[in-house]
Design a protein around this motif. Structure first.
Motif, PDB file in Angstrom:
ATOM      1  N   MET A 288     -97.380 -36.756 -31.050  1.00 34.70           N
ATOM      2  CA  MET A 288     -96.989 -37.278 -32.350  1.00 34.70           C
ATOM      3  C   MET A 288     -98.021 -36.827 -33.384  1.00 34.70           C
ATOM      4  SD  MET A 288     -94.889 -39.414 -34.045  1.00 34.70           S
ATOM      5  CE  MET A 288     -94.152 -40.260 -32.704  1.00 34.70           C
ATOM      6  N   PRO A 289     -97.568 -36.112 -34.414  1.00 35.18           N
ATOM      7  CA  PRO A 289     -98.515 -35.674 -35.448  1.00 35.18           C
ATOM      8  C   PRO A 289     -98.957 -36.835 -36.347  1.00 35.18           C
ATOM      9  CG  PRO A 289     -96.292 -34.956 -35.973  1.00 35.18           C
ATOM     10  CD  PRO A 289     -96.230 -35.608 -34.628  1.00 35.18           C
ATOM     11  N   SER A 290    -100.056 -36.644 -37.009  1.00 36.60           N
ATOM     12  CA  SER A 290    -100.539 -37.633 -37.980  1.00 36.60           C
ATOM     13  C   SER A 290     -99.740 -37.491 -39.269  1.00 36.60           C
ATOM     14  CB  SER A 290    -102.011 -37.393 -38.304  1.00 36.60           C
ATOM     15  OG  SER A 290    -102.790 -37.474 -37.149  1.00 36.60           O
ATOM     16  N   VAL A 291     -99.572 -38.596 -39.979  1.00 37.35           N
ATOM     17  CA  VAL A 291     -98.898 -38.562 -41.269  1.00 37.35           C
ATOM     18  C   VAL A 291     -99.669 -37.613 -42.184  1.00 37.35           C
ATOM     19  CG1 VAL A 291     -98.287 -39.927 -43.308  1.00 37.35           C
ATOM     20  CG2 VAL A 291     -97.938 -40.868 -41.023  1.00 37.35           C
ATOM     21  N   GLY A 292     -98.947 -36.721 -42.857  1.00 36.69           N
ATOM     22  CA  GLY A 292     -99.570 -35.741 -43.743  1.00 36.69           C
ATOM     23  C   GLY A 292     -99.739 -34.369 -43.131  1.00 36.69           C
ATOM     24  N   THR A 293     -99.488 -34.241 -41.825  1.00 37.00           N
ATOM     25  CA  THR A 293     -99.616 -32.952 -41.151  1.00 37.00           C
ATOM     26  C   THR A 293     -98.500 -32.020 -41.590  1.00 37.00           C
ATOM     27  OG1 THR A 293    -100.585 -34.023 -39.213  1.00 37.00           O
ATOM     28  CG2 THR A 293     -99.695 -31.819 -38.888  1.00 37.00           C
ATOM     29  N   LEU A 294     -98.829 -30.770 -41.858  1.00 35.61           N
ATOM     30  CA  LEU A 294     -97.815 -29.787 -42.208  1.00 35.61           C
ATOM     31  C   LEU A 294     -97.114 -29.316 -40.939  1.00 35.61           C
ATOM     32  CD1 LEU A 294     -99.621 -27.636 -44.910  1.00 35.61           C
ATOM     33  CD2 LEU A 294     -97.854 -29.356 -45.249  1.00 35.61           C
ATOM     34  N   MET A 295     -95.774 -29.392 -40.972  1.00 33.90           N
ATOM     35  CA  MET A 295     -94.962 -29.041 -39.817  1.00 33.90           C
ATOM     36  C   MET A 295     -93.892 -28.038 -40.246  1.00 33.90           C
ATOM     37  SD  MET A 295     -96.373 -31.068 -37.582  1.00 33.90           S
ATOM     38  CE  MET A 295     -95.284 -31.091 -36.179  1.00 33.90           C
ATOM     39  N   VAL A 296     -93.364 -27.301 -39.272  1.00 33.63           N
ATOM     40  CA  VAL A 296     -92.316 -26.313 -39.526  1.00 33.63           C
ATOM     41  C   VAL A 296     -91.057 -26.744 -38.787  1.00 33.63           C
ATOM     42  CG1 VAL A 296     -91.621 -23.902 -39.225  1.00 33.63           C
ATOM     43  CG2 VAL A 296     -93.981 -24.464 -39.798  1.00 33.63           C
ATOM     44  N   ASP A 297     -89.934 -26.791 -39.498  1.00 32.28           N
ATOM     45  CA  ASP A 297     -88.635 -27.137 -38.925  1.00 32.28           C
ATOM     46  C   ASP A 297     -87.897 -25.846 -38.610  1.00 32.28           C
ATOM     47  OD1 ASP A 297     -86.132 -28.062 -38.256  1.00 32.28           O
ATOM     48  OD2 ASP A 297     -85.880 -29.307 -40.047  1.00 32.28           O
ATOM     49  N   ALA A 298     -87.787 -25.521 -37.338  1.00 38.24           N
ATOM     50  CA  ALA A 298     -87.149 -24.282 -36.912  1.00 38.24           C
ATOM     51  C   ALA A 298     -85.657 -24.258 -37.226  1.00 38.24           C
ATOM     52  CB  ALA A 298     -87.359 -24.076 -35.418  1.00 38.24           C
ATOM     53  N   CYS A 299     -85.019 -25.410 -37.329  1.00 38.39           N
ATOM     54  CA  CYS A 299     -83.582 -25.470 -37.629  1.00 38.39           C
ATOM     55  C   CYS A 299     -83.290 -25.269 -39.110  1.00 38.39           C
ATOM     56  CB  CYS A 299     -82.999 -26.804 -37.166  1.00 38.39           C
ATOM     57  SG  CYS A 299     -82.819 -26.868 -35.393  1.00 38.39           S
ATOM     58  N   ARG A 300     -84.299 -25.225 -39.934  1.00 34.61           N
ATOM     59  CA  ARG A 300     -84.116 -25.010 -41.378  1.00 34.61           C
ATOM     60  C   ARG A 300     -84.836 -23.739 -41.805  1.00 34.61           C
ATOM     61  NH1 ARG A 300     -82.250 -29.651 -44.700  1.00 34.61           N
ATOM     62  NH2 ARG A 300     -81.785 -31.273 -43.205  1.00 34.61           N
ATOM     63  N   ALA A 301     -84.636 -22.707 -41.041  1.00 33.57           N
ATOM     64  CA  ALA A 301     -85.188 -21.380 -41.355  1.00 33.57           C
ATOM     65  C   ALA A 301     -86.706 -21.406 -41.528  1.00 33.57           C
ATOM     66  CB  ALA A 301     -84.510 -20.803 -42.585  1.00 33.57           C
ATOM     67  N   GLY A 302     -87.386 -22.205 -40.709  1.00 34.94           N
ATOM     68  CA  GLY A 302     -88.839 -22.246 -40.778  1.00 34.94           C
ATOM     69  C   GLY A 302     -89.390 -22.977 -41.980  1.00 34.94           C
ATOM     70  N   ARG A 303     -88.621 -23.897 -42.525  1.00 40.55           N
ATOM     71  CA  ARG A 303     -89.061 -24.660 -43.699  1.00 40.55           C
ATOM     72  C   ARG A 303     -90.278 -25.511 -43.350  1.00 40.55           C
ATOM     73  NH1 ARG A 303     -85.186 -28.783 -47.086  1.00 40.55           N
ATOM     74  NH2 ARG A 303     -86.542 -28.974 -48.889  1.00 40.55           N
ATOM     75  N   VAL A 304     -91.276 -25.475 -44.207  1.00 45.57           N
ATOM     76  CA  VAL A 304     -92.507 -26.242 -43.998  1.00 45.57           C
ATOM     77  C   VAL A 304     -92.374 -27.580 -44.716  1.00 45.57           C
ATOM     78  CG1 VAL A 304     -95.005 -26.307 -44.352  1.00 45.57           C
ATOM     79  CG2 VAL A 304     -93.884 -24.148 -43.803  1.00 45.57           C
ATOM     80  N   GLY A 305     -92.755 -28.641 -44.016  1.00 45.76           N
ATOM     81  CA  GLY A 305     -92.713 -29.968 -44.606  1.00 45.76           C
ATOM     82  C   GLY A 305     -93.896 -30.798 -44.177  1.00 45.76           C
ATOM     83  N   VAL A 306     -94.117 -31.869 -44.896  1.00 43.32           N
ATOM     84  CA  VAL A 306     -95.200 -32.800 -44.598  1.00 43.32           C
ATOM     85  C   VAL A 306     -94.628 -33.904 -43.717  1.00 43.32           C
ATOM     86  CG1 VAL A 306     -96.884 -34.387 -45.584  1.00 43.32           C
ATOM     87  CG2 VAL A 306     -96.268 -32.307 -46.818  1.00 43.32           C
ATOM     88  N   PHE A 307     -95.237 -34.131 -42.565  1.00 42.82           N
ATOM     89  CA  PHE A 307     -94.777 -35.188 -41.668  1.00 42.82           C
ATOM     90  C   PHE A 307     -94.992 -36.545 -42.323  1.00 42.82           C
ATOM     91  CE2 PHE A 307     -95.572 -38.259 -38.236  1.00 42.82           C
ATOM     92  CZ  PHE A 307     -94.375 -38.150 -37.555  1.00 42.82           C
ATOM     93  N   ARG A 308     -93.912 -37.350 -42.402  1.00 40.57           N
ATOM     94  CA  ARG A 308     -93.961 -38.651 -43.064  1.00 40.57           C
ATOM     95  C   ARG A 308     -93.853 -39.819 -42.091  1.00 40.57           C
ATOM     96  NH1 ARG A 308     -95.845 -38.821 -47.821  1.00 40.57           N
ATOM     97  NH2 ARG A 308     -94.430 -40.447 -48.413  1.00 40.57           N
ATOM     98  N   GLY A 309     -93.297 -39.585 -40.914  1.00 40.44           N
ATOM     99  CA  GLY A 309     -93.152 -40.665 -39.948  1.00 40.44           C
ATOM    100  C   GLY A 309     -91.920 -40.477 -39.089  1.00 40.44           C
ATOM    101  N   VAL A 310     -91.600 -41.522 -38.352  1.00 43.42           N
ATOM    102  CA  VAL A 310     -90.491 -41.492 -37.411  1.00 43.42           C
ATOM    103  C   VAL A 310     -89.372 -42.379 -37.936  1.00 43.42           C
ATOM    104  CG1 VAL A 310     -89.797 -42.022 -35.050  1.00 43.42           C
ATOM    105  CG2 VAL A 310     -92.068 -41.092 -35.497  1.00 43.42           C
ATOM    106  N   ALA A 311     -88.141 -41.881 -37.838  1.00 43.99           N
ATOM    107  CA  ALA A 311     -86.957 -42.639 -38.235  1.00 43.99           C
ATOM    108  C   ALA A 311     -85.979 -42.568 -37.069  1.00 43.99           C
ATOM    109  CB  ALA A 311     -86.345 -42.070 -39.505  1.00 43.99           C
ATOM    110  N   GLY A 312     -86.045 -43.543 -36.181  1.00 39.10           N
ATOM    111  CA  GLY A 312     -85.209 -43.521 -34.983  1.00 39.10           C
ATOM    112  C   GLY A 312     -85.611 -42.358 -34.101  1.00 39.10           C
TER     113      GLY A 312
END
Length: 71
Positions: free
Chosen positions: A1-25
């Motif tokens: 589980m990454p820490s809140v604020g960690t930069l992550m890459v979503d492979a299903c969105r063409a490698g879009r980079v986002g900031v991890f905000r938390g878990v939703a289900g």
């Protein structure tokens, strides 16, 4: 589980980079680096950003701020 604020890459969105905000289900919430609406991603499709991807995302954010965009 990454820490809140960690930069992550979503492979299903063409490698879009986002900031991890938390878990939703069963999903992880990510927010665009330059601001915008959060999206949900399946954890198995998300990976930590590489050094180059982190640099690119931070540069894009700095450029957006210099243009006066609201982040």
């Amino acid at each position: 589980m990454p820490s809140v604020g960690t930069l992550m890459v979503d492979a299903c969105r063409a490698g879009r980079v986002g900031v991890f905000r938390g878990v939703a289900g069963p999903y992880w919430s990510l927010r665009p680096v330059c601001g915008g609406v959060e999206w949900e991603a399946r954890p198995e499709h998300v990976r930590p950003a590489t050094a180059a991807e982190r640099l690119r995302a931070r540069t894009a954010r700095a450029n957006a701020r210099s243009r006066g965009e609201v982040l």
